[in-house]
Each structure stands twice: as C-alpha cells, then as structure tokens.
Scaffold this active site. Structure first.
Site, PDB file in Angstrom:
ATOM      1  N   THR A   1     -16.760   0.681   2.967  1.00  0.00           N
ATOM      2  CA  THR A   1     -15.316   0.821   3.204  1.00  0.00           C
ATOM      3  C   THR A   1     -15.009   2.307   3.348  1.00  0.00           C
ATOM      4  OG1 THR A   1     -14.712   1.139   0.889  1.00  0.00           O
ATOM      5  CG2 THR A   1     -14.856  -1.144   1.645  1.00  0.00           C
TER       6      THR A   1
ATOM      7  N   ASP B   1       3.717   2.430  -4.117  1.00  0.00           N
ATOM      8  CA  ASP B   1       2.817   3.179  -4.982  1.00  0.00           C
ATOM      9  C   ASP B   1       2.776   2.421  -6.308  1.00  0.00           C
ATOM     10  OD1 ASP B   1       1.603   4.872  -6.787  1.00  0.00           O
ATOM     11  OD2 ASP B   1       2.612   6.676  -6.055  1.00  0.00           O
ATOM     12  N   VAL B   2       1.611   1.871  -6.645  1.00  0.00           N
ATOM     13  CA  VAL B   2       1.511   0.988  -7.818  1.00  0.00           C
ATOM     14  C   VAL B   2       1.751   1.711  -9.145  1.00  0.00           C
ATOM     15  CG1 VAL B   2      -0.023  -0.689  -6.685  1.00  0.00           C
ATOM     16  CG2 VAL B   2      -1.024   1.246  -7.952  1.00  0.00           C
TER      17      VAL B   2
ATOM     18  N   ASP C   1       0.843  -1.198   0.000  1.00  0.00           N
ATOM     19  CA  ASP C   1       0.000   0.000   0.000  1.00  0.00           C
ATOM     20  C   ASP C   1       0.874   1.243   0.000  1.00  0.00           C
ATOM     21  OD1 ASP C   1      -3.293   0.248   0.919  1.00  0.00           O
ATOM     22  OD2 ASP C   1      -2.090   2.084   0.810  1.00  0.00           O
TER      23      ASP C   1
ATOM     24  N   LYS D   1     -12.486   0.854 -14.555  1.00  0.00           N
ATOM     25  CA  LYS D   1     -12.952  -0.446 -14.071  1.00  0.00           C
ATOM     26  C   LYS D   1     -13.364  -1.349 -15.237  1.00  0.00           C
ATOM     27  CE  LYS D   1     -12.018   0.167  -9.821  1.00  0.00           C
ATOM     28  NZ  LYS D   1     -10.962  -0.651  -9.207  1.00  0.00           N
TER      29      LYS D   1
ATOM     30  N   TYR E   1     -13.408   6.783 -13.378  1.00  0.00           N
ATOM     31  CA  TYR E   1     -13.491   5.565 -12.557  1.00  0.00           C
ATOM     32  C   TYR E   1     -14.173   4.440 -13.341  1.00  0.00           C
ATOM     33  CZ  TYR E   1     -14.609   2.473  -8.623  1.00  0.00           C
ATOM     34  OH  TYR E   1     -14.714   1.390  -7.786  1.00  0.00           O
TER      35      TYR E   1
ATOM     36  N   ASN F   1      -5.908  -4.736  -6.202  1.00  0.00           N
ATOM     37  CA  ASN F   1      -7.051  -4.141  -5.503  1.00  0.00           C
ATOM     38  C   ASN F   1      -6.943  -2.621  -5.367  1.00  0.00           C
ATOM     39  OD1 ASN F   1      -9.325  -4.136  -3.315  1.00  0.00           O
ATOM     40  ND2 ASN F   1      -7.527  -3.269  -2.278  1.00  0.00           N
TER      41      ASN F   1
HETATM   42  N1  LIG Z   1     -16.126   0.144  -1.671  1.00  0.00           N
HETATM   43  C1  LIG Z   1     -16.872  -0.134  -2.703  1.00  0.00           C
HETATM   44  O1  LIG Z   1     -18.096  -0.016  -2.667  1.00  0.00           O
HETATM   45  C2  LIG Z   1     -16.266  -0.624  -3.984  1.00  0.00           C
HETATM   46  C3  LIG Z   1     -17.119  -0.981  -5.017  1.00  0.00           C
HETATM   47  C4  LIG Z   1     -16.594  -1.443  -6.213  1.00  0.00           C
HETATM   48  C5  LIG Z   1     -15.223  -1.552  -6.377  1.00  0.00           C
HETATM   49  N2  LIG Z   1     -14.395  -1.187  -5.358  1.00  0.00           N
HETATM   50  C6  LIG Z   1     -12.949  -1.310  -5.607  1.00  0.00           C
HETATM   51  O2  LIG Z   1     -12.349  -2.095  -4.613  1.00  0.00           O
HETATM   52  C7  LIG Z   1     -10.997  -1.686  -4.404  1.00  0.00           C
HETATM   53  C8  LIG Z   1     -10.767  -1.399  -2.949  1.00  0.00           C
HETATM   54  O3  LIG Z   1     -11.682  -0.392  -2.559  1.00  0.00           O
HETATM   55  P1  LIG Z   1     -11.971   0.041  -1.046  1.00  0.00           P
HETATM   56  O4  LIG Z   1     -13.385   0.444  -1.012  1.00  0.00           O
HETATM   57  O5  LIG Z   1     -11.458  -0.986  -0.126  1.00  0.00           O
HETATM   58  O6  LIG Z   1     -11.070   1.369  -1.017  1.00  0.00           O
HETATM   59  P2  LIG Z   1     -10.226   2.088   0.160  1.00  0.00           P
HETATM   60  O7  LIG Z   1     -10.050   3.495  -0.269  1.00  0.00           O
HETATM   61  O8  LIG Z   1     -10.847   1.815   1.487  1.00  0.00           O
HETATM   62  O9  LIG Z   1      -8.830   1.315   0.072  1.00  0.00           O
HETATM   63  C9  LIG Z   1      -8.022   1.455  -1.066  1.00  0.00           C
HETATM   64  C10 LIG Z   1      -6.579   1.312  -0.665  1.00  0.00           C
HETATM   65  O10 LIG Z   1      -5.771   1.532  -1.842  1.00  0.00           O
HETATM   66  C11 LIG Z   1      -4.645   2.289  -1.472  1.00  0.00           C
HETATM   67  N3  LIG Z   1      -4.082   3.000  -2.626  1.00  0.00           N
HETATM   68  C12 LIG Z   1      -4.594   4.086  -3.268  1.00  0.00           C
HETATM   69  N4  LIG Z   1      -3.744   4.492  -4.224  1.00  0.00           N
HETATM   70  C13 LIG Z   1      -2.683   3.644  -4.202  1.00  0.00           C
HETATM   71  C14 LIG Z   1      -1.484   3.542  -4.951  1.00  0.00           C
HETATM   72  N5  LIG Z   1      -1.178   4.433  -5.912  1.00  0.00           N
HETATM   73  N6  LIG Z   1      -0.620   2.528  -4.676  1.00  0.00           N
HETATM   74  C15 LIG Z   1      -0.902   1.650  -3.691  1.00  0.00           C
HETATM   75  N7  LIG Z   1      -2.008   1.696  -2.936  1.00  0.00           N
HETATM   76  C16 LIG Z   1      -2.895   2.684  -3.200  1.00  0.00           C
HETATM   77  C17 LIG Z   1      -5.157   3.243  -0.406  1.00  0.00           C
HETATM   78  O11 LIG Z   1      -4.101   3.754   0.388  1.00  0.00           O
HETATM   79  C18 LIG Z   1      -6.118   2.354   0.370  1.00  0.00           C
HETATM   80  O12 LIG Z   1      -5.480   1.700   1.446  1.00  0.00           O
HETATM   81  C19 LIG Z   1     -10.792  -0.456  -5.294  1.00  0.00           C
HETATM   82  O13 LIG Z   1     -10.163  -0.838  -6.500  1.00  0.00           O
HETATM   83  C20 LIG Z   1     -12.216   0.016  -5.550  1.00  0.00           C
HETATM   84  O14 LIG Z   1     -12.331   0.727  -6.759  1.00  0.00           O
HETATM   85  C21 LIG Z   1     -14.872  -0.728  -4.172  1.00  0.00           C
END
Ligand SMILES: NC(=O)c1ccc[n+]([C@@H]2O[C@H](COP(=O)([O-])OP(=O)(O)OC[C@H]3O[C@@H](n4cnc5c(N)ncnc54)[C@H](O)[C@@H]3O)[C@@H](O)[C@H]2O)c1
Length: 264
Positions: free
Chosen positions: A200, A72-73, A47, A169, A165, A99
C-alpha cells in the site's frame, strides 16, 4: 446449483446495510470500501485526505452506494458530527471499520519525543476510541453490528522499529476484545484484523525514505513463508467476513492475514 449459490450469496450479502470505513481514501481502507460496496453495503468513506471523494465517486459510478466525509479521526467534535450525518444520510449504521492509521517516527524508544509518540497514539488509538464511541449508539439502534479494528501482525509480535506503532496496534487488539464483551449482549461484535506486509502507499512511502522500495519489498518477501507481499484485497476479504452474516458468531477474536509470518 442455484440453491448452493444462494448459500454463499447470503453469507456475504450486505444489502441494506451501512458501513463506515476510516482511512478509506487509499490502500487497505479503499479496497475495503470497494469490497463492502460490492457486497451491497452503502459505504461511508471517511478520510482526512480529500481524495476519498474520488473513491466515493468511483463506487457510485460502478453502481454502488457511497458518500465521502472528510474526517480527522482525532477530532472528537468532527467524529461526533460525521457519525450523526452518516445515520441521517443512510438511515442506519451496521458496521465500523477502524482502519485509519499512521506509522509515525522510526526512531528507537530512547530517542522518541513525547510529541512523536502522541502523534501515533492520537490517530491509531484515540481515533479508534472516538469512532467506536460515536458508532456504538447507532449500532445499538440498528439492533446489532460489527466493529473491526485494523491492527497489524505487529500488534501481536514485536519488531526492532517504530515503537509507538507497535504499542498502538497492541492497544486496538485489546480494545476490540473489551468492546466484544461490553456489547455482546446487544449483538454488536468486535474483532481485530492483523495484516502482514501489504503493498500500500503506507509501505511504499516508508520504503522510499529508506532507499529503493523494490529492493526492500524483495527482502521482505523472503521473511514471509508464503513468499509474497500481500494485496489490500487480502485484508478486505477478511474484513468482509467479519462484517457479513458469515461472521455472525465471531467476536473478540483476531484474524491474522500475514502469509504465515507470525506462525513461526
Ligand atoms: N500496509 C501494511 O503492510 C499494513 C500492515 C499492517 C497493518 N496495516 C494497517 O492498515 C491500516 C491501513 O494501512 P494502509 O497500508 O492502507 O495505509 P495508507 O497510508 O495507504 O492509508 C491510510 C489512510 O488513513 C488516512 N489517515 C491517516 N490519518 C488519518 C486521520 N487522522 N483521520 C482520518 N484518516 C487518516 C490516510 O489519509 C490514508 O488515506 C493502518 O491502520 C495500518 O497501520 C497496514
């Protein structure tokens, strides 16, 4: 009875396996790390936020295997170095969960700046490309493996908001299908997971900006046939399936976990 229990245990047994999870400091990624560790995998918690260190410590304290790398990805040199370090530390790599993701600016297409567009594409698409690029040689060396791209139900259907976004996706869904075909002969599977509304920090922060998060979560529930907002564990369970022996014949597919939202 014990033989019957062995069937489930073997289906979801990840002992001796190593899984890397991006964006694992919180939310869906954090619960996925706990879940894969509970199935026996050593997990690389990756992360950009240093709080991933706490999650790795929590998993180790609970008897699991985990190590945190700040990553950082979007940074190719960092990704290359970290994936080499994962293999050096744990001896192999069997699974990658792409993720990490951000929602980005919530403005209509005609008002979005190129910078805003690129910021989302960098993390959500280029980050998936880079991590997959540097994971594949390790998966090949392990004799096979699993890549899971965390997309969204909004990678399947559109919505009247966050255009970058939605585009990002959609892209990672197809990247999984292409990688599925590219690497099938080497027993490397690639699939996408499509979460619906999951509670989340990502959604909580987005709703904080719009007003009262609880009010918005309440309205969202009504859009979901099952009548509930999902939990990170609901998504982690799907990822466990795709990573574990239970999913060994599954590749190039999309696992939708959205309480029925896209079934309409
Ligand atoms: N929460 C939802 O309802 C939902 C719905 C559909 C899809 N998603 C997808 O699920 C995944 C996780 O979402 P979440 O809700 O847990 O989000 P979140 O924001 O709670 O967690 C995302 C994590 O990614 C990390 N991150 C961001 N940019 C980064 C980078 N450049 N390099 C490394 N790490 C990085 C952040 O620090 C964070 O810890 C995401 O891809 C999101 O698009 C979430």
């Amino acid at each position: 009875m014990s033989n019957l229990q062995a069937i489930t245990q073997q289906l979801f047994d990840l002992s001796g396996k190593v899984a890397a999870i991006t964006g694992a400091a919180r939310g869906i990624g954090a619960q996925t790390a706990r879940t894969l560790a509970s199935a026996g995998a050593a997990v690389a918690v990756l992360d950009v936020s240093a709080s991933g260190e706490e999650l790795a410590a929590e998993i180790v304290a609970a008897g699991g295997k985990a190590y945190f790398w700040k990553l950082d990805v979007t940074q190719e040199a960092e990704v290359q170095r970290v994936f080499a370090e994962i293999v050096a530390r744990f001896g192999r790599l069997d699974a990658l969960v792409n993720n990490a993701g951000i929602e980005g600016a919530n403005v209509p297409t005609h008002q979005m700046s190129l910078e805003q567009w690129r910021a989302v594409m960098d993390v959500n698409v280029t980050g998936v490309f880079l991590c997959t690029k540097y994971a594949i040689p390790a998966l090949q060396q392990a004799g096979g493996g699993s890549v899971v791209n965390v997309s969204s139900m909004y990678g399947l259907v559109g919505g009247p908001d966050v255009p970058a976004y939605h585009a990002s996706k959609g892209a990672v869904r197809l990247m999984a299908k292409t990688d599925a075909m590219l690497y099938a002969a080497q027993d490397i599977r690639a699939n996408s997971v499509h979460p619906g509304f999951i509670r989340t920090p990502l959604l909580e922060e987005a709703f904080q900006k719009l007003g009262d998060p609880e009010l918005i979560f309440g309205q969202m529930k009504q859009m979901v046939p099952i009548g509930k907002i999902g939990d990170p564990q609901d998504i982690a369970a799907g990822i466990l399936y795709l990573v574990s022996p239970a999913g060994r014949y599954v590749t190039g597919t999309e696992l939708v976990i959205d309480g029925g939202y896209t079934a309409r």
